[in-house]
Design a protein around this motif. Structure first.
Motif, PDB file in Angstrom:
ATOM      1  N   GLU A  79     -10.180  -1.215   0.417  1.00 14.24           N
ATOM      2  CA  GLU A  79     -10.193  -0.673  -0.949  1.00 14.24           C
ATOM      3  C   GLU A  79      -9.722  -1.690  -1.980  1.00 14.24           C
ATOM      4  OE1 GLU A  79      -5.996  -0.037   0.516  1.00 14.24           O
ATOM      5  OE2 GLU A  79      -7.979   0.066   1.411  1.00 14.24           O
ATOM      6  N   LEU A  80      -9.196  -2.797  -1.537  1.00 12.99           N
ATOM      7  CA  LEU A  80      -8.627  -3.819  -2.409  1.00 12.99           C
ATOM      8  C   LEU A  80      -9.696  -4.827  -2.837  1.00 12.99           C
ATOM      9  CD1 LEU A  80      -5.881  -4.690  -3.542  1.00 12.99           C
ATOM     10  CD2 LEU A  80      -5.542  -6.017  -1.478  1.00 12.99           C
ATOM     11  N   ASP A  81      -9.937  -4.927  -4.145  1.00 12.54           N
ATOM     12  CA  ASP A  81     -10.904  -5.888  -4.683  1.00 12.54           C
ATOM     13  C   ASP A  81     -10.129  -7.101  -5.212  1.00 12.54           C
ATOM     14  OD1 ASP A  81     -12.942  -7.301  -5.832  1.00 12.54           O
ATOM     15  OD2 ASP A  81     -13.400  -5.812  -7.375  1.00 12.54           O
ATOM     16  N   LEU A  82     -10.049  -8.134  -4.399  1.00  3.98           N
ATOM     17  CA  LEU A  82      -9.253  -9.302  -4.751  1.00  3.98           C
ATOM     18  C   LEU A  82      -9.840 -10.119  -5.900  1.00  3.98           C
ATOM     19  CD1 LEU A  82      -8.199 -10.534  -1.199  1.00  3.98           C
ATOM     20  CD2 LEU A  82      -6.858  -9.239  -2.857  1.00  3.98           C
ATOM     21  N   THR A  83     -11.081  -9.844  -6.289  1.00  7.15           N
ATOM     22  CA  THR A  83     -11.681 -10.585  -7.402  1.00  7.15           C
ATOM     23  C   THR A  83     -11.302  -9.999  -8.753  1.00  7.15           C
ATOM     24  OG1 THR A  83     -13.722  -9.299  -7.278  1.00  7.15           O
ATOM     25  CG2 THR A  83     -13.632 -11.360  -6.003  1.00  7.15           C
ATOM     26  N   SER A  84     -10.789  -8.762  -8.766  1.00  8.76           N
ATOM     27  CA  SER A  84     -10.482  -8.149 -10.064  1.00  8.76           C
ATOM     28  C   SER A  84      -9.149  -7.396 -10.105  1.00  8.76           C
ATOM     29  CB  SER A  84     -11.605  -7.194 -10.472  1.00  8.76           C
ATOM     30  OG  SER A  84     -11.676  -6.122  -9.554  1.00  8.76           O
ATOM     31  N   CYS A  85      -8.415  -7.366  -9.014  1.00  9.12           N
ATOM     32  CA  CYS A  85      -7.156  -6.610  -8.990  1.00  9.12           C
ATOM     33  C   CYS A  85      -6.105  -7.272  -9.882  1.00  9.12           C
ATOM     34  CB  CYS A  85      -6.633  -6.492  -7.568  1.00  9.12           C
ATOM     35  SG  CYS A  85      -6.233  -8.065  -6.799  1.00  9.12           S
ATOM     36  N   PRO A  86      -5.223  -6.465 -10.481  1.00 12.95           N
ATOM     37  CA  PRO A  86      -4.130  -7.044 -11.264  1.00 12.95           C
ATOM     38  C   PRO A  86      -3.137  -7.741 -10.341  1.00 12.95           C
ATOM     39  CG  PRO A  86      -3.929  -4.652 -11.177  1.00 12.95           C
ATOM     40  CD  PRO A  86      -5.204  -5.013 -10.483  1.00 12.95           C
TER      41      PRO A  86
ATOM     42  N   ALA B 285       3.779 -24.534  -5.240  1.00 12.45           N
ATOM     43  CA  ALA B 285       4.426 -24.320  -3.939  1.00 12.45           C
ATOM     44  C   ALA B 285       5.568 -23.317  -4.097  1.00 12.45           C
ATOM     45  CB  ALA B 285       4.953 -25.641  -3.397  1.00 12.45           C
ATOM     46  N   GLY B 286       5.592 -22.324  -3.199  1.00 11.42           N
ATOM     47  CA  GLY B 286       6.663 -21.333  -3.214  1.00 11.42           C
ATOM     48  C   GLY B 286       6.408 -20.126  -4.093  1.00 11.42           C
ATOM     49  N   ASP B 287       5.296 -20.100  -4.831  1.00 15.51           N
ATOM     50  CA  ASP B 287       4.990 -18.934  -5.667  1.00 15.51           C
ATOM     51  C   ASP B 287       4.869 -17.681  -4.797  1.00 15.51           C
ATOM     52  OD1 ASP B 287       4.967 -20.221  -8.099  1.00 15.51           O
ATOM     53  OD2 ASP B 287       2.783 -20.253  -8.311  1.00 15.51           O
ATOM     54  N   ARG B 288       5.262 -16.550  -5.366  1.00 18.22           N
ATOM     55  CA  ARG B 288       5.113 -15.250  -4.704  1.00 18.22           C
ATOM     56  C   ARG B 288       4.083 -14.464  -5.505  1.00 18.22           C
ATOM     57  NH1 ARG B 288       8.701 -11.393  -1.798  1.00 18.22           N
ATOM     58  NH2 ARG B 288       8.035  -9.317  -2.390  1.00 18.22           N
ATOM     59  N   LEU B 289       2.879 -14.342  -4.968  1.00 18.07           N
ATOM     60  CA  LEU B 289       1.791 -13.632  -5.635  1.00 18.07           C
ATOM     61  C   LEU B 289       1.867 -12.159  -5.257  1.00 18.07           C
ATOM     62  CD1 LEU B 289      -1.106 -16.142  -4.871  1.00 18.07           C
ATOM     63  CD2 LEU B 289       0.555 -16.191  -6.730  1.00 18.07           C
ATOM     64  N   GLU B 290       1.959 -11.302  -6.258  1.00 17.52           N
ATOM     65  CA  GLU B 290       2.104  -9.866  -6.034  1.00 17.52           C
ATOM     66  C   GLU B 290       0.856  -9.156  -6.515  1.00 17.52           C
ATOM     67  OE1 GLU B 290       5.538  -9.462  -8.460  1.00 17.52           O
ATOM     68  OE2 GLU B 290       6.877 -10.225  -6.925  1.00 17.52           O
ATOM     69  N   ILE B 291       0.240  -8.396  -5.641  1.00 15.16           N
ATOM     70  CA  ILE B 291      -0.956  -7.624  -5.976  1.00 15.16           C
ATOM     71  C   ILE B 291      -0.484  -6.234  -6.367  1.00 15.16           C
ATOM     72  CG2 ILE B 291      -3.145  -6.718  -5.139  1.00 15.16           C
ATOM     73  CD1 ILE B 291      -3.056  -9.020  -3.032  1.00 15.16           C
ATOM     74  N   TYR B 292      -0.914  -5.787  -7.547  1.00 14.63           N
ATOM     75  CA  TYR B 292      -0.452  -4.495  -8.069  1.00 14.63           C
ATOM     76  C   TYR B 292      -1.498  -3.406  -7.857  1.00 14.63           C
ATOM     77  CZ  TYR B 292       2.810  -7.616 -10.391  1.00 14.63           C
ATOM     78  OH  TYR B 292       3.736  -8.578 -10.644  1.00 14.63           O
ATOM     79  N   ARG B 293      -1.003  -2.213  -7.512  1.00 11.94           N
ATOM     80  CA  ARG B 293      -1.852  -1.030  -7.402  1.00 11.94           C
ATOM     81  C   ARG B 293      -1.880  -0.320  -8.745  1.00 11.94           C
ATOM     82  NH1 ARG B 293       0.686   2.847  -4.019  1.00 11.94           N
ATOM     83  NH2 ARG B 293       2.570   1.642  -4.118  1.00 11.94           N
ATOM     84  N   PRO B 294      -2.928   0.446  -9.018  1.00 14.39           N
ATOM     85  CA  PRO B 294      -2.918   1.231 -10.257  1.00 14.39           C
ATOM     86  C   PRO B 294      -1.843   2.312 -10.198  1.00 14.39           C
ATOM     87  CG  PRO B 294      -4.939   1.625  -8.991  1.00 14.39           C
ATOM     88  CD  PRO B 294      -4.142   0.597  -8.247  1.00 14.39           C
TER      89      PRO B 294
ATOM     90  N   ASP C 107       1.435   8.142 -15.558  1.00 15.48           N
ATOM     91  CA  ASP C 107       1.998   7.371 -16.654  1.00 15.48           C
ATOM     92  C   ASP C 107       3.516   7.572 -16.667  1.00 15.48           C
ATOM     93  OD1 ASP C 107       2.494   6.030 -19.028  1.00 15.48           O
ATOM     94  OD2 ASP C 107       1.853   7.709 -20.295  1.00 15.48           O
ATOM     95  N   PRO C 108       4.303   6.498 -16.549  1.00 10.51           N
ATOM     96  CA  PRO C 108       5.765   6.650 -16.497  1.00 10.51           C
ATOM     97  C   PRO C 108       6.345   7.368 -17.709  1.00 10.51           C
ATOM     98  CG  PRO C 108       5.128   4.400 -15.972  1.00 10.51           C
ATOM     99  CD  PRO C 108       3.889   5.116 -16.412  1.00 10.51           C
ATOM    100  N   LYS C 109       5.766   7.152 -18.881  1.00  8.24           N
ATOM    101  CA  LYS C 109       6.271   7.834 -20.082  1.00  8.24           C
ATOM    102  C   LYS C 109       6.050   9.340 -19.980  1.00  8.24           C
ATOM    103  CE  LYS C 109       5.693   4.016 -23.314  1.00  8.24           C
ATOM    104  NZ  LYS C 109       5.006   3.556 -24.517  1.00  8.24           N
TER     105      LYS C 109
ATOM    106  N   ALA D 261       0.865  -1.176   0.000  1.00 12.03           N
ATOM    107  CA  ALA D 261       0.000   0.000   0.000  1.00 12.03           C
ATOM    108  C   ALA D 261       0.904   1.230   0.000  1.00 12.03           C
ATOM    109  CB  ALA D 261      -0.900  -0.009   1.227  1.00 12.03           C
ATOM    110  N   VAL D 262       0.316   2.386  -0.047  1.00 16.57           N
ATOM    111  CA  VAL D 262       1.106   3.618  -0.059  1.00 16.57           C
ATOM    112  C   VAL D 262       1.898   3.761   1.237  1.00 16.57           C
ATOM    113  CG1 VAL D 262       0.949   6.143  -0.140  1.00 16.57           C
ATOM    114  CG2 VAL D 262      -0.518   4.757  -1.604  1.00 16.57           C
ATOM    115  N   ASP D 263       1.305   3.364   2.350  1.00 20.91           N
ATOM    116  CA  ASP D 263       1.926   3.594   3.646  1.00 20.91           C
ATOM    117  C   ASP D 263       2.597   2.376   4.280  1.00 20.91           C
ATOM    118  OD1 ASP D 263      -0.535   2.379   3.887  1.00 20.91           O
ATOM    119  OD2 ASP D 263      -1.008   3.328   5.800  1.00 20.91           O
ATOM    120  N   ARG D 264       2.342   1.165   3.766  1.00 19.34           N
ATOM    121  CA  ARG D 264       2.957  -0.020   4.357  1.00 19.34           C
ATOM    122  C   ARG D 264       2.937  -1.205   3.405  1.00 19.34           C
ATOM    123  NH1 ARG D 264      -1.287  -3.146   7.677  1.00 19.34           N
ATOM    124  NH2 ARG D 264      -3.195  -2.267   6.867  1.00 19.34           N
TER     125      ARG D 264
END
Length: 100
Positions: free
Chosen positions: A42-49, A67-76, A80-82, A10-13
């Motif tokens: 605020e996190l929608d685990l059914t549709s989050c990237p 086994a051992g996978d690291r699942l990463e939940i991405y924030r929007p 835009d980096p470009k 998250a933004v703070d932790r």
């Protein structure tokens, strides 16, 4: 049963959890089992990237975890980096022109 890690920044932790899921569980199943949606409403685990070790998963509801996978939940992205790079380059060019 197998163990996977679920990570969310998250933004703070940041949170890293170890989740135990049955063999054959999908990425989405593991996310829902993590319970992060109760800690971050605020996190929608059914549709989050989401990704595994930095690679985005197109269909998390169909991708089984291993086994051992690291699942990463991405924030929007907030910007835009470009566009950020373009603005930074324009600012640097303007500063250089002023100094000449």
């Amino acid at each position: 049963m197998i163990k996977v890690e679920v990570v969310y920044a998250a933004v703070d932790r940041q949170v890293l959890l170890t989740v135990t899921v049955p063999v054959g569980a999908t990425v989405r199943d593991a996310l829902l089992r993590s319970g992060l949606n109760s800690e971050f409403p605020e996190l929608d685990l059914t549709s989050c990237p989401v990704g595994i070790f930095g690679k985005v998963i197109a269909e998390p509801a169909n991708r089984p975890v291993q086994a051992g996978d690291r699942l990463e939940i991405y924030r929007p992205l907030l910007a835009d980096p470009k566009e950020v790079r373009r603005l930074r380059a324009a600012k640097a060019a303007e500063a250089k022109a002023r100094n000449q």
